[in-house]
Write a protein that holds these residues in place. Structure first.
Motif, PDB file in Angstrom:
ATOM      1  N   UNK A   1     -35.069 -17.673  34.183  1.00  0.00           N
ATOM      2  CA  UNK A   1     -33.749 -17.154  34.541  1.00  0.00           C
ATOM      3  C   UNK A   1     -33.645 -17.003  36.054  1.00  0.00           C
ATOM      4  N   UNK A   2     -32.436 -16.719  36.533  1.00  0.00           N
ATOM      5  CA  UNK A   2     -32.249 -16.432  37.953  1.00  0.00           C
ATOM      6  C   UNK A   2     -33.086 -15.211  38.343  1.00  0.00           C
ATOM      7  N   UNK A   3     -33.500 -15.171  39.598  1.00  0.00           N
ATOM      8  CA  UNK A   3     -34.359 -14.077  40.051  1.00  0.00           C
ATOM      9  C   UNK A   3     -33.703 -12.716  39.863  1.00  0.00           C
ATOM     10  N   UNK A   4     -32.369 -12.642  39.998  1.00  0.00           N
ATOM     11  CA  UNK A   4     -31.696 -11.352  39.844  1.00  0.00           C
ATOM     12  C   UNK A   4     -31.605 -10.910  38.382  1.00  0.00           C
ATOM     13  N   UNK A   5     -31.973 -11.781  37.457  1.00  0.00           N
ATOM     14  CA  UNK A   5     -31.980 -11.437  36.038  1.00  0.00           C
ATOM     15  C   UNK A   5     -33.341 -10.940  35.560  1.00  0.00           C
ATOM     16  N   UNK A   6     -34.321 -10.882  36.445  1.00  0.00           N
ATOM     17  CA  UNK A   6     -35.694 -10.601  36.038  1.00  0.00           C
ATOM     18  C   UNK A   6     -35.858  -9.238  35.393  1.00  0.00           C
ATOM     19  N   UNK A   7     -35.257  -8.211  35.957  1.00  0.00           N
ATOM     20  CA  UNK A   7     -35.483  -6.850  35.455  1.00  0.00           C
ATOM     21  C   UNK A   7     -34.984  -6.678  34.029  1.00  0.00           C
ATOM     22  N   UNK A   8     -33.736  -7.073  33.790  1.00  0.00           N
ATOM     23  CA  UNK A   8     -33.213  -6.866  32.436  1.00  0.00           C
ATOM     24  C   UNK A   8     -33.911  -7.789  31.438  1.00  0.00           C
ATOM     25  N   UNK A   9     -34.335  -8.979  31.904  1.00  0.00           N
ATOM     26  CA  UNK A   9     -35.040  -9.891  31.008  1.00  0.00           C
ATOM     27  C   UNK A   9     -36.384  -9.294  30.577  1.00  0.00           C
ATOM     28  N   UNK A  10     -37.097  -8.671  31.511  1.00  0.00           N
ATOM     29  CA  UNK A  10     -38.360  -8.018  31.168  1.00  0.00           C
ATOM     30  C   UNK A  10     -38.137  -6.892  30.172  1.00  0.00           C
ATOM     31  N   UNK A  11     -37.086  -6.125  30.388  1.00  0.00           N
ATOM     32  CA  UNK A  11     -36.759  -5.037  29.454  1.00  0.00           C
ATOM     33  C   UNK A  11     -36.521  -5.581  28.049  1.00  0.00           C
ATOM     34  N   UNK A  12     -35.835  -6.716  27.949  1.00  0.00           N
ATOM     35  CA  UNK A  12     -35.524  -7.293  26.644  1.00  0.00           C
ATOM     36  C   UNK A  12     -36.760  -7.869  25.963  1.00  0.00           C
ATOM     37  N   UNK A  13     -37.639  -8.487  26.743  1.00  0.00           N
ATOM     38  CA  UNK A  13     -38.786  -9.186  26.171  1.00  0.00           C
ATOM     39  C   UNK A  13     -39.935  -8.238  25.847  1.00  0.00           C
ATOM     40  N   UNK A  14     -40.092  -7.177  26.613  1.00  0.00           N
ATOM     41  CA  UNK A  14     -41.251  -6.285  26.489  1.00  0.00           C
ATOM     42  C   UNK A  14     -41.568  -5.851  25.060  1.00  0.00           C
ATOM     43  N   UNK A  15     -40.571  -5.434  24.271  1.00  0.00           N
ATOM     44  CA  UNK A  15     -40.912  -4.966  22.921  1.00  0.00           C
ATOM     45  C   UNK A  15     -41.506  -6.046  22.020  1.00  0.00           C
ATOM     46  N   UNK A  16     -41.307  -7.309  22.396  1.00  0.00           N
ATOM     47  CA  UNK A  16     -41.753  -8.421  21.547  1.00  0.00           C
ATOM     48  C   UNK A  16     -42.952  -9.160  22.126  1.00  0.00           C
ATOM     49  N   UNK A  17     -43.529  -8.620  23.197  1.00  0.00           N
ATOM     50  CA  UNK A  17     -44.672  -9.249  23.847  1.00  0.00           C
ATOM     51  C   UNK A  17     -45.965  -8.715  23.245  1.00  0.00           C
TER      52      UNK A  17
END
Length: 350
Positions: free
Chosen positions: A84-100
């Protein structure tokens, strides 16, 4: 364990993401592809990835999912390739974390200094840094113009600490499907070297609405972007980053260069071809948010912490903001505005 026994997902199937994901799939690996653009997902589901290169058209069937469908997963992911775009990194990590998975990994295949951001969410032991040299454009949903051929695509991969990561070789294998992979001893310095390139080659030429090669033929533009590079290089020295080889250059070629920003710029121009439009220009033409603040803006922000200014990088941000406000369009004539703002910024220093 076989790599196909791992749960692997790709998050972000824009231009670069589609190019890389399709190469991985065509090499026989099973991955799921998630994207936040609904129309893009639907086209990929029906027709697959369509990637056009100088070698012709390649169509790849893919398992595509809407980003909201992450909530439907019943198993944890081993490898997450984040494009994703660099500015999308924070929310993307929040979304993925529970499934990692507990020993899962996130790899940021992005512009900007995102590796430490990812690590702040999942830890350095579950983060791999990645530098990518790949130029591509998404012309419409599901359809990509890849300007950098697979044989010219380059990745730098590295760990953030001295930690034995069980997925490191697996990630290297996956990225090798899409290009050449080099192991970076100092991945954060390598990321900074690429940011140095991007401060010169993305925003400045996007303001002119021109590909890099054509933009460099504009009188005075080469000197201007090299001054931007010098500012970024100076900040990197302050922050303690080292000279780390990128884009296939040798360590000697990097360290023996009398002017490293120029060496890096010329290498990029040689690799991407004459007609490649950079990602910031593409976003400007689509009326989307750009990564100027995450690239040139980072230089301005970090230099201010040392009580210093960045008149050249700041000018790129200012003209970019005027374009974002709809008061200008990307145009070669914008170089005169850029020069005036740079002169004003330099006069303030004096």
């Amino acid at each position: 364990m076989d790599l196909n026994d791992k749960s692997i997902i790709f998050v972000g199937t824009g231009a670069n993401g589609s190019s890389i994901a399709s190469d991985i799939i065509n090499s026989g690996f099973q991955i799921k592809c998630y994207d936040q653009w609904p129309e893009n997902v639907e086209v990929i589901r029906k027709h697959g990835f369509t990637v056009n290169t100088l070698d012709g058209e390649q169509n790849t069937k893919a398992r595509a999912f809407h980003l909201c469908q992450l909530a439907e997963t019943t198993s944890k992911f081993d490898i997450v390739l984040l494009a994703l775009k660099s500015y999308d990194t924070k929310w993307a990590c929040e979304m993925v974390m529970p499934y990692l998975a507990d020993d899962g990994i996130i790899v940021g295949i992005q512009n900007g200094m995102t590796a430490e951001t990812i690590a702040s969410y999942v830890g350095i032991e579950r983060t791999l840094g990645c530098v990518v040299e790949l130029s591509s454009e998404m012309t419409e949903p599901g359809i990509v113009q890849r300007n950098t051929l697979q044989k010219q695509t380059w990745f730098g991969l590295g760990k953030l600490g001295n930690i034995n990561n069980p997925h490191f070789e697996n990630v290297k294998t996956l990225l090798n499907c899409a290009g050449t992979v080099s192991i970076c001893k100092d991945i954060l310095s390598a990321k900074w070297m690429k940011l140095l390139v991007n401060t010169m080659s993305l925003g400045p030429f996007a303001l002119l609405g021109l590909p890099v090669q054509e933009g460099l033929n504009t009188p005075g533009m080469r000197e201007l972007v090299l001054a931007i590079g010098d500012e970024t290089m100076s900040l990197g020295n302050e922050l303690g980053y080292n000279i780390e080889p990128i884009m296939g250059l040798s360590e000697n070629a990097m360290k023996e260069s009398n002017r490293l920003p120029e060496t890096l710029l010329d290498t990029l121009v040689e690799h991407i071809g004459p007609s490649a439009r950079d990602c910031i220009l593409q976003d400007m033409l689509k009326g989307r948010r750009t990564e100027i603040d995450m690239i040139n803006g980072l230089v301005v922000e970090k230099l201010s912490n040392f009580k210093r200014v960045a008149p050249y990088n700041a000018a790129v941000i200012e003209v970019g903001s005027i374009i974002a406000a709809g008061e200008l369009s990307p145009n070669p004539e914008n170089i005169s505005i850029l020069r005036k703002i740079i002169k004003r910024n330099l006069d303030k220093i004096e």
